[in-house]
Scaffold this active site. Structure first.
Site, PDB file in Angstrom:
ATOM      1  CB  CYS A 101      -0.945  -0.001   1.154  1.00  0.00           C
ATOM      2  SG  CYS A 101      -2.146  -1.422   1.258  1.00  0.00           S
ATOM      3  CG  HIS A 240      -3.159   3.740   2.083  1.00  0.00           C
ATOM      4  ND1 HIS A 240      -3.642   3.401   0.740  1.00  0.00           N
ATOM      5  CD2 HIS A 240      -3.202   2.732   2.782  1.00  0.00           C
ATOM      6  CE1 HIS A 240      -3.900   2.010   0.756  1.00  0.00           C
ATOM      7  NE2 HIS A 240      -3.674   1.650   2.193  1.00  0.00           N
ATOM      8  CG  ASN A 270      -6.335  -0.629   1.111  1.00  0.00           C
ATOM      9  OD1 ASN A 270      -5.745  -0.217   0.189  1.00  0.00           O
ATOM     10  ND2 ASN A 270      -5.990  -0.938   2.237  1.00  0.00           N
TER      11      ASN A 270
HETATM   12  O1  UT7 Z   1      -3.079  -0.611   4.259  1.00  0.00           O
HETATM   13  C1  UT7 Z   1      -3.612  -1.093   5.492  1.00  0.00           C
HETATM   14  C2  UT7 Z   1      -4.662  -1.949   5.408  1.00  0.00           C
HETATM   15  N1  UT7 Z   1      -5.301  -2.509   6.393  1.00  0.00           N
HETATM   16  C3  UT7 Z   1      -6.329  -1.619   6.899  1.00  0.00           C
HETATM   17  O2  UT7 Z   1      -6.807  -0.587   6.678  1.00  0.00           O
HETATM   18  C4  UT7 Z   1      -7.170  -2.712   8.166  1.00  0.00           C
HETATM   19  C5  UT7 Z   1      -6.972  -1.751   9.370  1.00  0.00           C
HETATM   20  N2  UT7 Z   1      -8.027  -2.607  10.293  1.00  0.00           N
HETATM   21  C6  UT7 Z   1      -9.236  -2.128  10.292  1.00  0.00           C
HETATM   22  O3  UT7 Z   1      -9.507  -1.300   9.495  1.00  0.00           O
HETATM   23  C7  UT7 Z   1     -10.091  -2.730  11.143  1.00  0.00           C
HETATM   24  O4  UT7 Z   1      -9.566  -3.647  12.282  1.00  0.00           O
HETATM   25  C8  UT7 Z   1     -11.345  -3.598  10.589  1.00  0.00           C
HETATM   26  C9  UT7 Z   1     -12.272  -2.780   9.646  1.00  0.00           C
HETATM   27  C10 UT7 Z   1     -10.543  -4.805   9.701  1.00  0.00           C
HETATM   28  C11 UT7 Z   1     -11.941  -4.392  11.726  1.00  0.00           C
HETATM   29  O5  UT7 Z   1     -12.545  -3.761  12.476  1.00  0.00           O
HETATM   30  P1  UT7 Z   1     -12.574  -3.985  14.011  1.00  0.00           P
HETATM   31  O6  UT7 Z   1     -13.375  -2.746  14.629  1.00  0.00           O
HETATM   32  O7  UT7 Z   1     -11.121  -4.050  14.479  1.00  0.00           O
HETATM   33  O8  UT7 Z   1     -13.268  -5.462  14.216  1.00  0.00           O
HETATM   34  P2  UT7 Z   1     -12.898  -6.643  14.624  1.00  0.00           P
HETATM   35  O9  UT7 Z   1     -11.813  -7.439  13.729  1.00  0.00           O
HETATM   36  O10 UT7 Z   1     -12.348  -6.677  16.101  1.00  0.00           O
HETATM   37  O11 UT7 Z   1     -14.148  -7.517  14.517  1.00  0.00           O
HETATM   38  C12 UT7 Z   1     -15.238  -7.142  15.451  1.00  0.00           C
HETATM   39  C13 UT7 Z   1     -16.423  -8.127  15.130  1.00  0.00           C
HETATM   40  C14 UT7 Z   1     -16.088  -9.539  15.126  1.00  0.00           C
HETATM   41  O12 UT7 Z   1     -17.058 -10.259  15.706  1.00  0.00           O
HETATM   42  P3  UT7 Z   1     -17.126 -10.738  17.221  1.00  0.00           P
HETATM   43  O13 UT7 Z   1     -15.904 -11.715  17.429  1.00  0.00           O
HETATM   44  O14 UT7 Z   1     -17.108  -9.615  18.044  1.00  0.00           O
HETATM   45  O15 UT7 Z   1     -18.424 -11.364  17.300  1.00  0.00           O
HETATM   46  C15 UT7 Z   1     -15.891 -10.005  13.723  1.00  0.00           C
HETATM   47  O16 UT7 Z   1     -16.097 -11.254  13.528  1.00  0.00           O
HETATM   48  O17 UT7 Z   1     -16.884  -8.061  13.748  1.00  0.00           O
HETATM   49  C16 UT7 Z   1     -17.013  -9.172  13.084  1.00  0.00           C
HETATM   50  N3  UT7 Z   1     -16.690  -8.931  11.756  1.00  0.00           N
HETATM   51  C17 UT7 Z   1     -17.468  -8.557  10.703  1.00  0.00           C
HETATM   52  N4  UT7 Z   1     -18.751  -8.623  10.870  1.00  0.00           N
HETATM   53  C18 UT7 Z   1     -19.717  -8.138   9.660  1.00  0.00           C
HETATM   54  C19 UT7 Z   1     -15.499  -8.847  10.792  1.00  0.00           C
HETATM   55  N5  UT7 Z   1     -15.620  -8.497   9.578  1.00  0.00           N
HETATM   56  C20 UT7 Z   1     -17.002  -8.465   9.486  1.00  0.00           C
HETATM   57  C21 UT7 Z   1     -17.546  -7.987   8.340  1.00  0.00           C
HETATM   58  N6  UT7 Z   1     -19.148  -7.886   8.544  1.00  0.00           N
HETATM   59  N7  UT7 Z   1     -17.376  -7.872   6.929  1.00  0.00           N
END
Ligand code: UT7
Length: 313
Positions: A101, A240, A270
């Site tokens: 990225c 980005h 992204n």
């Molecule tokens: O160039 C860099 C590229 N990377 C990035 O930009 C990613 C950076 N990270 C993020 O933006 C965030 O960490 C995410 C958007 C990927 C995830 O958000 P989060 O607030 O950190 O969520 P999480 O991974 O802690 O997941 C929270 C909940 C989980 O469920 P439980 O375990 O709380 O029941 C996940 O299973 O959200 C669930 N979940 C989803 N639900 C619906 C994860 N992905 C999804 C989804 N739809 N697509």
């Protein structure tokens, strides 16, 4: 961007997710997906043609092509050489830069250094990706975040005007970093030397988020300090486009108002190395970025790699 767009609603018919979840966590509503047979080099070529037209430069006037991508058409040769062949400019150097990225920021720095070292005058810099090909479409934690696209700029050497100082247009400084200890937080689980397959993207989202905000804030401050500038001197932050929450958190730490931030992630997700030039293109095309404006571009990606470029448009 490829013609085919894929909305959150459509994604929600295929995997267990929802428009509400994706928008609330990322700001993304839509992404574009390359058609079958549409390759990174095709997107890159289209962006290159547009950039050359916009710069008023013939391809034959180029003396270097640098293409940032983590999704090359083939393991080798470099996708840059395919673009070069289609542009009909055999003979000049053409190579890829792999910083995921942060690729476009790295490629700009490479091109800037070629120009400042006197080894090139007109350089085509492209960021192009087809991340849809390395996504695990059953992994809802990653597949909702990414999309395909390409963007390009032409950098052109101009002679120094005595006494004009930093008011002159162009790149003022570039700042690159990497920390390979964080490989496991964001990587692709395949490759020619390991599995012999292309592999799929794997990410520990929360950790990436935390590192992204910290690293991006510090590299923006580094770029400003190197030029004796305060954050108020920035006309436009062109970050980005990974996630609106990362952009918002970074802007808050830097005390940059939302009106100074170019935000396009909602429409294309992204797109890795393509994201900064796609955002730049939108803000230049709609007239927000004007000649003489100070723009700060930054990115962070797998590796980790991160960096910033401060420029006067
Ligand atoms: O160039 C860099 C590229 N990377 C990035 O930009 C990613 C950076 N990270 C993020 O933006 C965030 O960490 C995410 C958007 C990927 C995830 O958000 P989060 O607030 O950190 O969520 P999480 O991974 O802690 O997941 C929270 C909940 C989980 O469920 P439980 O375990 O709380 O029941 C996940 O299973 O959200 C669930 N979940 C989803 N639900 C619906 C994860 N992905 C999804 C989804 N739809 N697509």
């Amino acid at each position: 961007m490829p013609q085919r767009s894929l909305s959150n609603e459509e994604l929600a018919t295929k995997i267990d997710t929802s428009d509400e979840w994706i928008v609330a966590r990322t700001g993304i509503s839509n992404r574009h997906i390359a058609a079958d047979g549409e390759l990174t080099s095709d997107l890159a070529y289209n962006a290159a043609v547009d950039a050359l037209a916009s710069a008023g430069l013939a391809a034959t006037e180029l003396d270097l092509i640098v293409l940032a991508t983590a999704t090359p058409d083939e393991t080798f040769p470099a996708t840059a050489t395919k673009v070069q062949a289609r542009l009909g400019v055999a003979g000049i150097p053409a190579f890829d830069v792999q910083a995921v990225c942060s690729g476009f920021i790295y490629a700009l720095a490479v091109a800037d250094n070629f120009i400042k070292a006197g080894q090139a005058r007109n350089v085509l810099v492209i960021g192009a990706e087809t991340f849809s090909r390395i996504l695990d479409w059953e992994d809802r934690t990653t597949c909702v975040l990414f999309g395909d696209g390409a963007g390009a700029v032409v950098l052109r050497a101009e002679d120094t005007i005595e006494g004009a100082g930093c008011e002159q247009r162009g790149i003022m400084s570039t700042h690159l970093h990497a920390d390979g200890r964080h490989h496991d937080m964001l990587y692709v689980d395949g490759g020619p030397s390991s599995t012999g397959t292309a592999g799929f993207l794997r990410m520990r989202g929360r950790e990436v988020f935390r590192h992204a905000v910290g690293n991006l804030t510090s590299v923006v401050i580094e770029a400003l300090e190197a030029n004796n500038m305060e954050p108020e001197a920035i006309d436009w932050l062109v970050p980005h486009q990974a996630n609106q929450r990362i952009i918002d958190h970074t802007a808050k730490k830097l005390k940059l108002p939302a009106e100074k931030i170019v935000l396009t992630v909602g429409e294309h997700g992204n797109t890795s190395a393509a994201s900064v030039p796609l955002a730049l293109n939108e803000a230049v095309s709609d007239g927000r970025i004007k000649q003489g404006h100070v723009i700060l571009m930054e990115a962070m990606g797998g590796g980790f790699t991160w960096g910033a470029v401060l420029a006067r448009w």
